[in-house]
Design a protein around this motif. Structure first.
Motif, PDB file in Angstrom:
ATOM      1  N   PHE A  37      16.900 -19.042 -65.445  1.00  0.00           N
ATOM      2  CA  PHE A  37      16.342 -17.790 -64.954  1.00  0.00           C
ATOM      3  C   PHE A  37      16.878 -16.657 -65.821  1.00  0.00           C
ATOM      4  O   PHE A  37      17.839 -16.839 -66.558  1.00  0.00           O
ATOM      5  CB  PHE A  37      16.741 -17.557 -63.489  1.00  0.00           C
ATOM      6  N   ARG A  38      16.269 -15.494 -65.721  1.00  0.00           N
ATOM      7  CA  ARG A  38      16.770 -14.351 -66.459  1.00  0.00           C
ATOM      8  C   ARG A  38      16.580 -13.083 -65.647  1.00  0.00           C
ATOM      9  O   ARG A  38      15.689 -13.005 -64.796  1.00  0.00           O
ATOM     10  CB  ARG A  38      16.077 -14.212 -67.813  1.00  0.00           C
ATOM     11  N   LYS A  43      15.352  -4.981 -63.317  1.00  0.00           N
ATOM     12  CA  LYS A  43      14.321  -5.901 -62.823  1.00  0.00           C
ATOM     13  C   LYS A  43      14.945  -7.010 -61.999  1.00  0.00           C
ATOM     14  O   LYS A  43      16.142  -7.264 -62.070  1.00  0.00           O
ATOM     15  CB  LYS A  43      13.542  -6.494 -64.004  1.00  0.00           C
ATOM     16  N   GLU A  44      14.113  -7.678 -61.234  1.00  0.00           N
ATOM     17  CA  GLU A  44      14.568  -8.803 -60.448  1.00  0.00           C
ATOM     18  C   GLU A  44      14.718 -10.036 -61.344  1.00  0.00           C
ATOM     19  O   GLU A  44      14.060 -10.143 -62.391  1.00  0.00           O
ATOM     20  CB  GLU A  44      13.581  -9.101 -59.316  1.00  0.00           C
ATOM     21  N   ALA A  92      17.656 -10.051 -71.717  1.00  0.00           N
ATOM     22  CA  ALA A  92      18.060 -10.228 -70.325  1.00  0.00           C
ATOM     23  C   ALA A  92      19.376 -11.001 -70.282  1.00  0.00           C
ATOM     24  O   ALA A  92      19.830 -11.532 -71.293  1.00  0.00           O
ATOM     25  CB  ALA A  92      16.991 -11.000 -69.552  1.00  0.00           C
ATOM     26  N   VAL A  93      19.941 -11.054 -69.092  1.00  0.00           N
ATOM     27  CA  VAL A  93      21.021 -12.007 -68.831  1.00  0.00           C
ATOM     28  C   VAL A  93      20.364 -13.303 -68.366  1.00  0.00           C
ATOM     29  O   VAL A  93      19.550 -13.290 -67.446  1.00  0.00           O
ATOM     30  CB  VAL A  93      22.000 -11.488 -67.763  1.00  0.00           C
ATOM     31  N   TYR A  94      20.703 -14.379 -69.023  1.00  0.00           N
ATOM     32  CA  TYR A  94      20.115 -15.685 -68.713  1.00  0.00           C
ATOM     33  C   TYR A  94      21.101 -16.507 -67.897  1.00  0.00           C
ATOM     34  O   TYR A  94      22.281 -16.613 -68.251  1.00  0.00           O
ATOM     35  CB  TYR A  94      19.757 -16.418 -70.001  1.00  0.00           C
TER      36      TYR A  94
END
Length: 127
Positions: A37-38, A43-44, A92-94
């Protein structure tokens, strides 16, 4: 309990590639379905990719299809996310996530279906 440790994030130019790894030291990995996920700033968190525990079934978000590949090596207790043709919007953070399953073909795309999460790794794509 499954501990997950991501690595491989960093800074890359648009069009470049990065490979993320998610290791699960200490516990059996063979019955754990895995997902990536990211979460981008403001953002969500969103689904990126998922793999059944056998690795034979995978799924991807439309935004990454054809560019990202999820794979796993159960002997090494590691799942990978190969990211090619990166875009600034991939910044993003993954996070990797896991959950025990009974079927070798089961995978999940919703974050509330996962029980175990890594700490996240930052991916930044510059334009």
């Amino acid at each position: 309990q499954v501990q997950l440790v991501e690595s491989g994030g960093g800074l890359v130019q648009a069009g470049g590639s990065l490979s993320l790894s998610c290791a699960a030291p200490g516990r059996t990995f063979s019955r754990v379905a895995m997902g990536w996920f990211r979460q981008a700033p403001g953002k969500e968190r969103e689904f990126v990719a998922a793999s059944s525990w056998s690795g034979g079934t995978t799924d991807y978000a439309d935004s990454v299809k054809g560019r990202f590949t999820i794979s796993r090596d159960n002997a090494k207790k590691t799942v990978y996310l190969q990211m090619n043709s990166l875009k600034p919007e991939d910044t993003a953070v993954y996070y990797c996530a896991g959950v025990y399953v009974s079927s070798g073909s089961t995978y999940y795309t919703r974050e509330d279906e996962y029980m175990y999460w890594g700490q996240g790794t930052q991916v930044t794509v510059s334009s």
